[in-house]
Write a protein that holds these residues in place. Structure first.
Motif, PDB file in Angstrom:
ATOM      1  N   ARG A 109      14.954  35.304  -8.279  1.00 13.28           N
ATOM      2  CA  ARG A 109      16.066  34.509  -8.829  1.00 13.28           C
ATOM      3  C   ARG A 109      16.078  33.159  -8.125  1.00 13.28           C
ATOM      4  O   ARG A 109      15.519  33.032  -7.031  1.00 13.28           O
ATOM      5  CB  ARG A 109      17.400  35.237  -8.628  1.00 13.28           C
ATOM      6  CG  ARG A 109      17.822  35.367  -7.177  1.00 13.28           C
ATOM      7  CD  ARG A 109      19.216  35.971  -7.072  1.00 13.28           C
ATOM      8  NE  ARG A 109      19.619  36.162  -5.697  1.00 13.28           N
ATOM      9  CZ  ARG A 109      20.334  35.287  -4.986  1.00 13.28           C
ATOM     10  NH1 ARG A 109      20.679  34.126  -5.511  1.00 13.28           N
ATOM     11  NH2 ARG A 109      20.674  35.548  -3.744  1.00 13.28           N
ATOM     12  N   PRO A 110      16.717  32.144  -8.751  1.00 13.38           N
ATOM     13  CA  PRO A 110      16.780  30.850  -8.056  1.00 13.38           C
ATOM     14  C   PRO A 110      17.687  30.943  -6.836  1.00 13.38           C
ATOM     15  O   PRO A 110      18.699  31.656  -6.864  1.00 13.38           O
ATOM     16  CB  PRO A 110      17.368  29.912  -9.102  1.00 13.38           C
ATOM     17  CG  PRO A 110      17.894  30.758 -10.213  1.00 13.38           C
ATOM     18  CD  PRO A 110      17.338  32.120 -10.083  1.00 13.38           C
ATOM     19  N   ALA A 111      17.324  30.257  -5.764  1.00 14.30           N
ATOM     20  CA  ALA A 111      18.197  30.178  -4.589  1.00 14.30           C
ATOM     21  C   ALA A 111      19.417  29.356  -4.987  1.00 14.30           C
ATOM     22  O   ALA A 111      19.294  28.361  -5.701  1.00 14.30           O
ATOM     23  CB  ALA A 111      17.457  29.516  -3.441  1.00 14.30           C
ATOM     24  N   THR A 112      20.587  29.781  -4.528  1.00 17.15           N
ATOM     25  CA  THR A 112      21.824  29.085  -4.893  1.00 17.15           C
ATOM     26  C   THR A 112      21.833  27.678  -4.293  1.00 17.15           C
ATOM     27  O   THR A 112      21.670  27.535  -3.077  1.00 17.15           O
ATOM     28  CB  THR A 112      23.048  29.875  -4.406  1.00 17.15           C
ATOM     29  OG1 THR A 112      22.924  31.209  -4.905  1.00 17.15           O
ATOM     30  CG2 THR A 112      24.350  29.273  -4.904  1.00 17.15           C
ATOM     31  N   PRO A 113      21.999  26.628  -5.134  1.00  9.97           N
ATOM     32  CA  PRO A 113      22.005  25.258  -4.598  1.00  9.97           C
ATOM     33  C   PRO A 113      23.067  25.087  -3.514  1.00  9.97           C
ATOM     34  O   PRO A 113      24.167  25.619  -3.639  1.00  9.97           O
ATOM     35  CB  PRO A 113      22.324  24.404  -5.824  1.00  9.97           C
ATOM     36  CG  PRO A 113      21.898  25.226  -6.989  1.00  9.97           C
ATOM     37  CD  PRO A 113      22.131  26.655  -6.595  1.00  9.97           C
ATOM     38  N   GLY A 114      22.700  24.384  -2.449  1.00  8.76           N
ATOM     39  CA  GLY A 114      23.637  24.130  -1.351  1.00  8.76           C
ATOM     40  C   GLY A 114      23.538  25.138  -0.222  1.00  8.76           C
ATOM     41  O   GLY A 114      24.037  24.895   0.872  1.00  8.76           O
ATOM     42  N   GLU A 115      22.885  26.276  -0.480  1.00  6.32           N
ATOM     43  CA  GLU A 115      22.798  27.302   0.567  1.00  6.32           C
ATOM     44  C   GLU A 115      21.432  27.267   1.261  1.00  6.32           C
ATOM     45  O   GLU A 115      20.414  27.006   0.632  1.00  6.32           O
ATOM     46  CB  GLU A 115      23.018  28.698  -0.042  1.00  6.32           C
ATOM     47  CG  GLU A 115      24.438  28.891  -0.536  1.00  6.32           C
ATOM     48  CD  GLU A 115      24.659  30.275  -1.152  1.00  6.32           C
ATOM     49  OE1 GLU A 115      23.724  31.099  -1.128  1.00  6.32           O
ATOM     50  OE2 GLU A 115      25.769  30.511  -1.652  1.00  6.32           O
ATOM     51  N   ALA A 116      21.452  27.578   2.568  1.00  6.21           N
ATOM     52  CA  ALA A 116      20.202  27.690   3.315  1.00  6.21           C
ATOM     53  C   ALA A 116      19.445  28.923   2.842  1.00  6.21           C
ATOM     54  O   ALA A 116      20.040  29.868   2.328  1.00  6.21           O
ATOM     55  CB  ALA A 116      20.500  27.804   4.806  1.00  6.21           C
TER      56      ALA A 116
ATOM     57  N   ASP B 291      23.784  35.365  -0.145  1.00 10.68           N
ATOM     58  CA  ASP B 291      23.943  36.738  -0.649  1.00 10.68           C
ATOM     59  C   ASP B 291      22.706  37.547  -0.266  1.00 10.68           C
ATOM     60  O   ASP B 291      21.709  37.574  -0.985  1.00 10.68           O
ATOM     61  CB  ASP B 291      24.125  36.704  -2.172  1.00 10.68           C
ATOM     62  CG  ASP B 291      24.304  38.104  -2.751  1.00 10.68           C
ATOM     63  OD1 ASP B 291      24.246  39.092  -1.990  1.00 10.68           O
ATOM     64  OD2 ASP B 291      24.509  38.203  -3.974  1.00 10.68           O
ATOM     65  N   GLU B 292      22.793  38.218   0.889  1.00 12.39           N
ATOM     66  CA  GLU B 292      21.608  38.892   1.421  1.00 12.39           C
ATOM     67  C   GLU B 292      21.270  40.172   0.675  1.00 12.39           C
ATOM     68  O   GLU B 292      20.209  40.762   0.891  1.00 12.39           O
ATOM     69  CB  GLU B 292      21.809  39.161   2.916  1.00 12.39           C
ATOM     70  CG  GLU B 292      21.914  37.856   3.687  1.00 12.39           C
ATOM     71  CD  GLU B 292      21.793  38.040   5.184  1.00 12.39           C
ATOM     72  OE1 GLU B 292      21.730  39.195   5.636  1.00 12.39           O
ATOM     73  OE2 GLU B 292      21.783  37.006   5.886  1.00 12.39           O
ATOM     74  N   SER B 293      22.182  40.615  -0.181  1.00 14.56           N
ATOM     75  CA  SER B 293      21.912  41.875  -0.894  1.00 14.56           C
ATOM     76  C   SER B 293      20.976  41.642  -2.094  1.00 14.56           C
ATOM     77  O   SER B 293      20.428  42.589  -2.629  1.00 14.56           O
ATOM     78  CB  SER B 293      23.224  42.489  -1.381  1.00 14.56           C
ATOM     79  OG  SER B 293      23.808  41.632  -2.354  1.00 14.56           O
ATOM     80  N   ARG B 294      20.809  40.380  -2.483  1.00 10.64           N
ATOM     81  CA  ARG B 294      19.934  40.080  -3.625  1.00 10.64           C
ATOM     82  C   ARG B 294      18.884  39.061  -3.215  1.00 10.64           C
ATOM     83  O   ARG B 294      19.142  37.859  -3.258  1.00 10.64           O
ATOM     84  CB  ARG B 294      20.756  39.527  -4.797  1.00 10.64           C
ATOM     85  CG  ARG B 294      21.745  40.540  -5.396  1.00 10.64           C
ATOM     86  CD  ARG B 294      22.387  39.962  -6.660  1.00 10.64           C
ATOM     87  NE  ARG B 294      22.929  38.625  -6.442  1.00 10.64           N
ATOM     88  CZ  ARG B 294      22.718  37.580  -7.244  1.00 10.64           C
ATOM     89  NH1 ARG B 294      21.962  37.703  -8.307  1.00 10.64           N
ATOM     90  NH2 ARG B 294      23.272  36.415  -6.977  1.00 10.64           N
TER      91      ARG B 294
END
Lengths: 164, 146
Positions: free
Chosen positions: B90-97, B122-125
């Protein structure tokens, strides 16, 4: 019945250059790496000029495996987007200057093989779309430095095509 | 912080490409390594979404994998990537490390095998998962003849 005269070469060239420039500018990461694309007709060659920030471990010193991987990945994605765009661009269905470009394909799986150390000099890469379908596409890409016959890395990428 | 981790962090600071991507070593030891890469607009792949380019995530995962090999008790003198396969889930959420955790789960005399996972907040996904092989150059054994 008269044939339509061929388009002047400048018109063809500037249209193709504009489309390529727009594709490349659409991926900020290409600018971060410092890569560019040379074009001969529809054939693209990605060029990664050497820069010290691309070095992995200065003790060796070789290109960082991650920089090499990223270079291969951007080459694959631009080649695929370019190939997909080509016909619409040549027939005038998409105007590179004004209309919205189709969304970029998304990487599903990227597999890279490192064949020899990347030297601290310029690198080149060419990609070929092996299979392009409505939903999925597969692209192979090879990178070399001084000697075209001695690639230093190769990769296979599976992409998800944009909807529509 | 252990001396070894301090040393490893200092070593990371000397790696130009890891530095230019803003990578930070979080943990390292016993064949495991965790490296974090902050969100940076220069690393965007698609400006329409602001999502990081896969190439930046590949570079992070490759670096964490190499670090896991170097931290393995086999005491490698040097390592280089042979191959790396990365699945982007999945794409990494913009703004998050993005954080990559690599495990060097097996070594032979000359080859190290790794698994690596990349997550955002979100470490679960997981964002991406990879497997790879690395070269393993061992230090000469003590007392061994050259």
């Amino acid at each position: 019945m008269s044939r339509r005269p061929p388009e002047p070469v400048e018109v063809v060239k500037s249209r193709r250059e504009a489309a390529l420039a727009r594709l490349v500018a659409g991926v900020p990461y290409i600018g971060f790496l410092g890569a560019r694309f040379d074009r001969r007709g529809d054939e693209l060659t990605a060029v990664l000029p050497f820069h010290p920030s691309l070095i992995g471990n200065p003790a060796i010193p070789a290109l960082h495996g991650g920089a090499t991987a990223a270079f291969l990945e951007v080459t694959a994605i631009i080649e695929l987007a370019w190939t997909t765009l080509w016909e619409d661009m040549e027939t005038g269905r998409i105007d590179p200057a004004s209309e919205a470009f189709p969304a970029l394909p998304k990487t599903i799986t990227f597999t890279v093989d490192y064949l020899r150390a990347g030297l601290p000099r310029d690198a080149y890469a060419r990609a070929a779309v092996t299979r392009s379908g409505r939903r999925y596409a597969t692209v192979q890409v090879e990178a070399w430095q001084d000697n075209r016959a001695r690639p230093f890395a190769q990769a296979t990428t599976h992409f998800l095509m944009p909807e529509g | 912080m252990s001396d070894r981790l301090t040393e490893a962090r200092a070593f990371m600071q000397t790696l130009p490409h890891a530095q230019s991507l803003g990578m930070e070593l979080i943990e390292m030891g016993e064949g495991m390594a965790t490296i974090r890469m902050p969100y940076d607009p220069r690393l965007i792949g698609d400006p329409a979404t602001g999502v990081l380019h896969g190439g930046a995530i590949s570079a992070l995962m490759d670096t964490a994998s190499g670090a896991s090999v170097m931290s393995h008790p086999a005491a490698a003198a040097a390592t280089a990537t042979l191959d790396l396969r990365i699945d982007y889930m999945r794409p990494a959420t913009p703004g998050e490390a993005v954080t990559a955790r690599a495990v060097c789960h097996h070594v032979t005399r000359t080859v190290a095998f790794i698994r690596v996972t990349a997550t955002d907040a979100d470490e679960s996904r997981p964002v991406a998962m990879g497997t790879g092989t690395f070269t393993l150059e061992r230090l000469p054994a003590a007392g061994a003849q050259p």
